[in-house]
Design a protein around this motif. Structure first.
Motif, PDB file in Angstrom:
ATOM      1  N   ARG A  53       0.778  -1.057   0.030  1.00 30.69           N
ATOM      2  CA  ARG A  53       0.248   0.051  -0.127  1.00 30.69           C
ATOM      3  C   ARG A  53       0.772   1.366   0.061  1.00 30.69           C
ATOM      4  NH1 ARG A  53      -3.706  -0.254   5.134  1.00 30.69           N
ATOM      5  NH2 ARG A  53      -3.624   1.953   4.648  1.00 30.69           N
ATOM      6  N   ILE A  54       0.229   2.198  -0.760  1.00 31.53           N
ATOM      7  CA  ILE A  54       1.213   3.458  -0.602  1.00 31.53           C
ATOM      8  C   ILE A  54       1.159   4.115   0.685  1.00 31.53           C
ATOM      9  CG2 ILE A  54       1.165   5.902  -1.427  1.00 31.53           C
ATOM     10  CD1 ILE A  54      -0.071   4.913  -4.099  1.00 31.53           C
ATOM     11  N   VAL A  55       2.383   4.497   1.243  1.00 32.97           N
ATOM     12  CA  VAL A  55       2.486   4.982   2.441  1.00 32.97           C
ATOM     13  C   VAL A  55       3.834   6.044   2.336  1.00 32.97           C
ATOM     14  CG1 VAL A  55       4.122   3.344   3.239  1.00 32.97           C
ATOM     15  CG2 VAL A  55       2.820   4.778   4.867  1.00 32.97           C
ATOM     16  N   THR A  56       3.742   7.231   3.133  1.00 35.08           N
ATOM     17  CA  THR A  56       4.776   8.165   2.831  1.00 35.08           C
ATOM     18  C   THR A  56       5.969   7.702   3.750  1.00 35.08           C
ATOM     19  OG1 THR A  56       3.132   9.986   2.856  1.00 35.08           O
ATOM     20  CG2 THR A  56       5.393  10.366   3.559  1.00 35.08           C
ATOM     21  N   ALA A  57       7.284   7.616   3.061  1.00 34.85           N
ATOM     22  CA  ALA A  57       8.349   7.155   3.549  1.00 34.85           C
ATOM     23  C   ALA A  57       8.940   8.355   4.749  1.00 34.85           C
ATOM     24  CB  ALA A  57       9.701   6.957   2.486  1.00 34.85           C
ATOM     25  N   GLY A  58       9.416   7.629   5.838  1.00 37.20           N
ATOM     26  CA  GLY A  58       9.466   8.485   6.883  1.00 37.20           C
ATOM     27  C   GLY A  58      11.132   8.790   7.233  1.00 37.20           C
ATOM     28  N   GLU A  71       9.420   3.356  12.930  1.00 32.70           N
ATOM     29  CA  GLU A  71       8.531   2.874  11.961  1.00 32.70           C
ATOM     30  C   GLU A  71       6.957   2.942  12.545  1.00 32.70           C
ATOM     31  OE1 GLU A  71       7.479   1.781   8.586  1.00 32.70           O
ATOM     32  OE2 GLU A  71       9.580   1.311   8.923  1.00 32.70           O
ATOM     33  N   GLU A  72       6.126   3.163  11.643  1.00 32.98           N
ATOM     34  CA  GLU A  72       4.650   3.234  12.094  1.00 32.98           C
ATOM     35  C   GLU A  72       4.014   1.812  12.663  1.00 32.98           C
ATOM     36  OE1 GLU A  72       2.585   5.809  11.971  1.00 32.98           O
ATOM     37  OE2 GLU A  72       4.076   7.294  11.463  1.00 32.98           O
ATOM     38  N   PRO A  73       3.329   1.917  13.660  1.00 30.99           N
ATOM     39  CA  PRO A  73       2.907   0.745  14.306  1.00 30.99           C
ATOM     40  C   PRO A  73       2.090  -0.200  13.120  1.00 30.99           C
ATOM     41  CG  PRO A  73       2.468   2.572  15.763  1.00 30.99           C
ATOM     42  CD  PRO A  73       2.862   3.018  14.327  1.00 30.99           C
ATOM     43  N   GLY A  74       2.515  -1.517  12.903  1.00 32.65           N
ATOM     44  CA  GLY A  74       1.885  -2.537  12.281  1.00 32.65           C
ATOM     45  C   GLY A  74       2.278  -2.435  10.686  1.00 32.65           C
ATOM     46  N   SER A  75       3.347  -1.337  10.310  1.00 29.07           N
ATOM     47  CA  SER A  75       3.936  -1.080   9.049  1.00 29.07           C
ATOM     48  C   SER A  75       5.329  -1.929   9.048  1.00 29.07           C
ATOM     49  CB  SER A  75       4.269   0.233   8.929  1.00 29.07           C
ATOM     50  OG  SER A  75       2.841   0.973   8.480  1.00 29.07           O
ATOM     51  N   LEU A  76       5.422  -2.214   7.544  1.00 31.88           N
ATOM     52  CA  LEU A  76       6.730  -3.307   7.508  1.00 31.88           C
ATOM     53  C   LEU A  76       7.585  -2.418   6.404  1.00 31.88           C
ATOM     54  CD1 LEU A  76       7.684  -5.939   8.310  1.00 31.88           C
ATOM     55  CD2 LEU A  76       6.889  -6.814   5.810  1.00 31.88           C
ATOM     56  N   GLU A  77       8.876  -2.309   6.621  1.00 29.29           N
ATOM     57  CA  GLU A  77       9.636  -1.705   5.527  1.00 29.29           C
ATOM     58  C   GLU A  77      10.697  -2.765   5.216  1.00 29.29           C
ATOM     59  OE1 GLU A  77      11.352   2.632   5.654  1.00 29.29           O
ATOM     60  OE2 GLU A  77      13.204   1.222   5.796  1.00 29.29           O
ATOM     61  N   LEU A  78      11.029  -2.897   3.830  1.00 30.04           N
ATOM     62  CA  LEU A  78      12.012  -3.894   3.422  1.00 30.04           C
ATOM     63  C   LEU A  78      12.882  -2.829   2.769  1.00 30.04           C
ATOM     64  CD1 LEU A  78       9.605  -6.444   1.629  1.00 30.04           C
ATOM     65  CD2 LEU A  78      10.740  -6.567   3.982  1.00 30.04           C
ATOM     66  N   GLY A 283       5.934   5.402  -1.782  1.00 31.68           N
ATOM     67  CA  GLY A 283       6.673   4.893  -0.712  1.00 31.68           C
ATOM     68  C   GLY A 283       7.941   4.199  -0.724  1.00 31.68           C
ATOM     69  N   THR A 284       8.605   4.251  -2.045  1.00 29.72           N
ATOM     70  CA  THR A 284       9.816   3.960  -1.927  1.00 29.72           C
ATOM     71  C   THR A 284      11.024   5.030  -1.940  1.00 29.72           C
ATOM     72  OG1 THR A 284       9.106   2.459  -4.121  1.00 29.72           O
ATOM     73  CG2 THR A 284      11.452   3.137  -3.909  1.00 29.72           C
ATOM     74  N   THR A 285      12.110   4.827  -1.169  1.00 31.66           N
ATOM     75  CA  THR A 285      13.221   5.625  -0.973  1.00 31.66           C
ATOM     76  C   THR A 285      14.554   5.413  -1.389  1.00 31.66           C
ATOM     77  OG1 THR A 285      12.055   6.522   0.898  1.00 31.66           O
ATOM     78  CG2 THR A 285      14.416   6.999   0.550  1.00 31.66           C
ATOM     79  N   ILE A 286      15.161   5.862  -2.354  1.00 34.09           N
ATOM     80  CA  ILE A 286      16.369   5.534  -2.843  1.00 34.09           C
ATOM     81  C   ILE A 286      17.507   6.491  -2.031  1.00 34.09           C
ATOM     82  CG2 ILE A 286      18.110   5.360  -4.762  1.00 34.09           C
ATOM     83  CD1 ILE A 286      15.300   4.810  -6.696  1.00 34.09           C
ATOM     84  N   ARG A 287      18.545   5.828  -1.631  1.00 31.85           N
ATOM     85  CA  ARG A 287      19.734   6.499  -1.121  1.00 31.85           C
ATOM     86  C   ARG A 287      20.823   6.319  -1.591  1.00 31.85           C
ATOM     87  NH1 ARG A 287      19.464   5.021   5.027  1.00 31.85           N
ATOM     88  NH2 ARG A 287      18.807   3.004   4.247  1.00 31.85           N
ATOM     89  N   SER A 308      14.488   1.104  -0.626  1.00 30.19           N
ATOM     90  CA  SER A 308      13.674   0.692   0.483  1.00 30.19           C
ATOM     91  C   SER A 308      12.319   1.070   0.000  1.00 30.19           C
ATOM     92  CB  SER A 308      13.837   1.157   1.703  1.00 30.19           C
ATOM     93  OG  SER A 308      13.751   2.694   1.931  1.00 30.19           O
ATOM     94  N   ARG A 309      11.070   0.309   0.632  1.00 28.20           N
ATOM     95  CA  ARG A 309       9.741   0.290   0.372  1.00 28.20           C
ATOM     96  C   ARG A 309       9.024   0.080   1.701  1.00 28.20           C
ATOM     97  NH1 ARG A 309       6.297   0.473  -4.175  1.00 28.20           N
ATOM     98  NH2 ARG A 309       4.430   0.862  -3.399  1.00 28.20           N
ATOM     99  N   GLU A 310       8.126   0.896   2.125  1.00 27.68           N
ATOM    100  CA  GLU A 310       7.503   0.740   3.209  1.00 27.68           C
ATOM    101  C   GLU A 310       5.935   0.073   2.805  1.00 27.68           C
ATOM    102  OE1 GLU A 310       6.859   3.492   6.413  1.00 27.68           O
ATOM    103  OE2 GLU A 310       8.458   4.745   5.868  1.00 27.68           O
ATOM    104  N   ILE A 311       5.463  -0.820   3.558  1.00 31.80           N
ATOM    105  CA  ILE A 311       4.188  -1.495   3.334  1.00 31.80           C
ATOM    106  C   ILE A 311       3.182  -0.890   4.644  1.00 31.80           C
ATOM    107  CG2 ILE A 311       2.781  -3.705   3.042  1.00 31.80           C
ATOM    108  CD1 ILE A 311       5.445  -4.813   2.229  1.00 31.80           C
TER     109      ILE A 311
END
Length: 323
Positions: A53-58, A71-78, A283-287, A308-311
């Protein structure tokens, strides 16, 4: 009259073929580990990302320094984070970390790492894992926001992730071939005191690091400092990928502080690392960040990269799947 090979010539020919085959096999395996495996990891991550799902990367642009954002509660980042090292005195290497970050609570974030590496001319191997926990004792925004960090890592001496620099870590440690270094187990507990502040769009973070091997070895110490800011604070009214507010620029300074009984800067490595993060609305971030060695024991250059990408709402999605 035809010329026939005698017995010794036949033996030399067979041995030559075996050596050539072994060399080609070694080069092929090195190519597979350096190129094919990272591509496979990126492909697997892209499949997972496509279901997110789309979510703002933090996250900010930091690679070594931590700030107080959880990380937001219940959210996953890969994420997948390779680092290329150019020590100069020995073979170049690439370390890879595959990371899974999960928001357990608003004040508690957990992260799990799988790590490997490849070294030119020496092959590649899996080096171990890390299990990280970050706890924020004070919720809400404060002038200084503390975070407590505890990690257990089980890696071998050939690990090249360089997630931190402590003690007297140096480029000279890389002189040992990975075939020998892999036999050394490094089971350590790592703790950090993270202090972080936000002010007028700026983030300033300070980390003090203490590492203790489970073996009877002295504590090792290190530090990481970071400052970052979006290139623009006001969001553009139009949707775009290259708007300035989608980019965060940062600067990190990190290194070792010796060990128990020898605390200080003597014979320690230190790095200065500018960094840039590009955040997408999906929700994708490139560094990316080059790290420049500042002292003689330091590796002259390391280049870090991360995607990275947040779910968002991962826990909720899993529950829906099993209804």
């Amino acid at each position: 009259m035809p010329n026939y090979l005698n017995e010794s010539q036949i033996v030399d020919l067979v041995e030559g073929i075996e050596v050539t085959g072994s060399t080609l096999k070694g080069k092929m395996l090195t190519w597979i580990h350096h190129v094919v495996l990272p591509i496979k990891l990126l492909f697997v991550l892209s499949l997972v990302f496509s279901m997110a799902r789309i979510v703002t990367a933090g996250e900010g642009p930091y690679f070594v320094t931590y700030n107080h954002h959880m990380e937001e509660p219940g959210s996953l980042e890969l994420s997948l984070s390779p680092v290329w090292g150019f020590p100069g005195i020995t073979s170049n290497f690439m370390g890879v970390s595959a990371e899974i970050e999960y928001g357990v609570k608003g004040w508690w974030t957990m992260e799990f790492y799988l790590q490997g590496q490849g070294t030119d001319g020496q092959g590649a191997l899996f080096t171990g894992y890390r299990w990280e926990n970050r706890v924020r004792p004070l919720l809400g925004e404060h002038k200084i926001n503390p975070v407590l960090y505890v990690e257990f890592e089980d890696v071998n001496g050939a690990d090249r992730a360089f997630k931190e620099v402590v003690g007297h870590d140096s480029k000279f440690d890389l002189l040992e071939p990975i075939s020998a270094a892999r036999l050394t187990a490094e089971r350590e507990f790592e703790t950090k005191l993270i202090l972080s502040s936000n002010f007028r769009g700026w983030n300033v973070a300070e980390n003090f690091i203490a590492v203790k091997n489970v073996k009877p070895e002295p504590w090792e110490f290190g530090y990481a400092l970071g400052v970052s800011r979006p290139l623009a604070l006001a969001a553009s009214p139009d949707e775009c990928r290259f708007c300035r507010e989608n980019f965060l620029a940062g600067l990190e300074l990190y290194g070792g502080l010796g060990e128990w009984g020898e605390f200080g800067l003597r014979d320690t490595s230190h790095y200065l690392a500018p960094s840039l993060a590009w955040q997408f609305q999906n929700g994708t971030t490139i560094r990316v960040s080059p790290s420049f060695g500042l002292t003689s024991p330091s590796i002259p250059l390391m280049v870090r990269f991360s995607v990275s990408r947040e779910i968002g709402g991962f826990t909720h999605q899993v529950r829906e799947w099993f209804r």
